[in-house]
Design a protein around this motif. Structure first.
Motif: not given
Length: 186
Positions: A53-62
């Motif tokens: 769970d990253t806590g975001t819906f933003s695209p992860l890039q790296s």
């Protein structure tokens, strides 16, 4: 795909959704991490993918890690997320205004380097330092950082694009070398 030392075999992706896909991987001997669109992050545990769970819906890039319990994840909106083996949290860091997307990361010996289009930032294990800011008026205005790799914290290379300074034979793409204290054109 997975290579077992002799041949390649197909491995099921961590998520079965056409709108979500993996864009970056990091691995060491016991761990594999995958990050992607819509804030997806996974670690491979045996044959199973475990969601983080990253806590975001933003695209992860790296993604970059030192161990399976010290993994850093960069997002397209500039968020920086640290995973400690049990959970993740967003970390405040000196991200630039404008295009703050974390394009890539590289690290060694507990020192992490983070790039955006305009900035190189170092995490030394206790704090962040801005090593390069192409908007800071230091003669490097207009340079776009596109990739990073290194051999040690004192030998880090940046791929950059500088359309204002075309060099014969090189065009607009260059390498900058960070020696631990200053930059050199390579």
């Amino acid at each position: 795909l997975e290579f077992d030392g002799d041949s390649w075999s197909r491995r099921d992706p961590p998520v079965d959704c056409p709108e979500a896909y993996v864009v970056a991987l990091w691995a060491d001997a016991p761990s594999l991490f995958a990050v992607g669109t819509t804030g997806l992050a996974y670690r491979l545990e045996g044959p199973e993918w475990i969601e983080i769970d990253t806590g975001t819906f933003s695209p992860l890039q790296s993604v970059w890690g030192f161990t399976g319990t010290d993994v850093w994840i960069g997002a397209g909106d500039g968020k920086l997320i640290h995973y400690d083996g049990t959970g993740s949290e967003e970390v405040e860091w000196p991200r630039p205004a404008g295009d703050a997307a974390v394009r890539d990361m590289w690290g060694k010996d507990g020192v992490l380097f983070i790039i955006t289009a305009q900035r190189l930032v170092e995490w030394d294990g206790s704090g962040f330092s801005v090593l390069l800011d192409t908007d800071a008026g230091d003669g490097l205005e207009g340079i776009q950082i596109s990739a990073i790799w290194g051999n040690s914290p004192g030998e880090v290379f940046l791929a950059v694009v500088d359309e204002d300074h075309v060099r014969e034979g090189c065009g607009v793409q260059y390498l900058l070398w960070w020696d631990g204290s200053e930059f050199h054109w390579f």
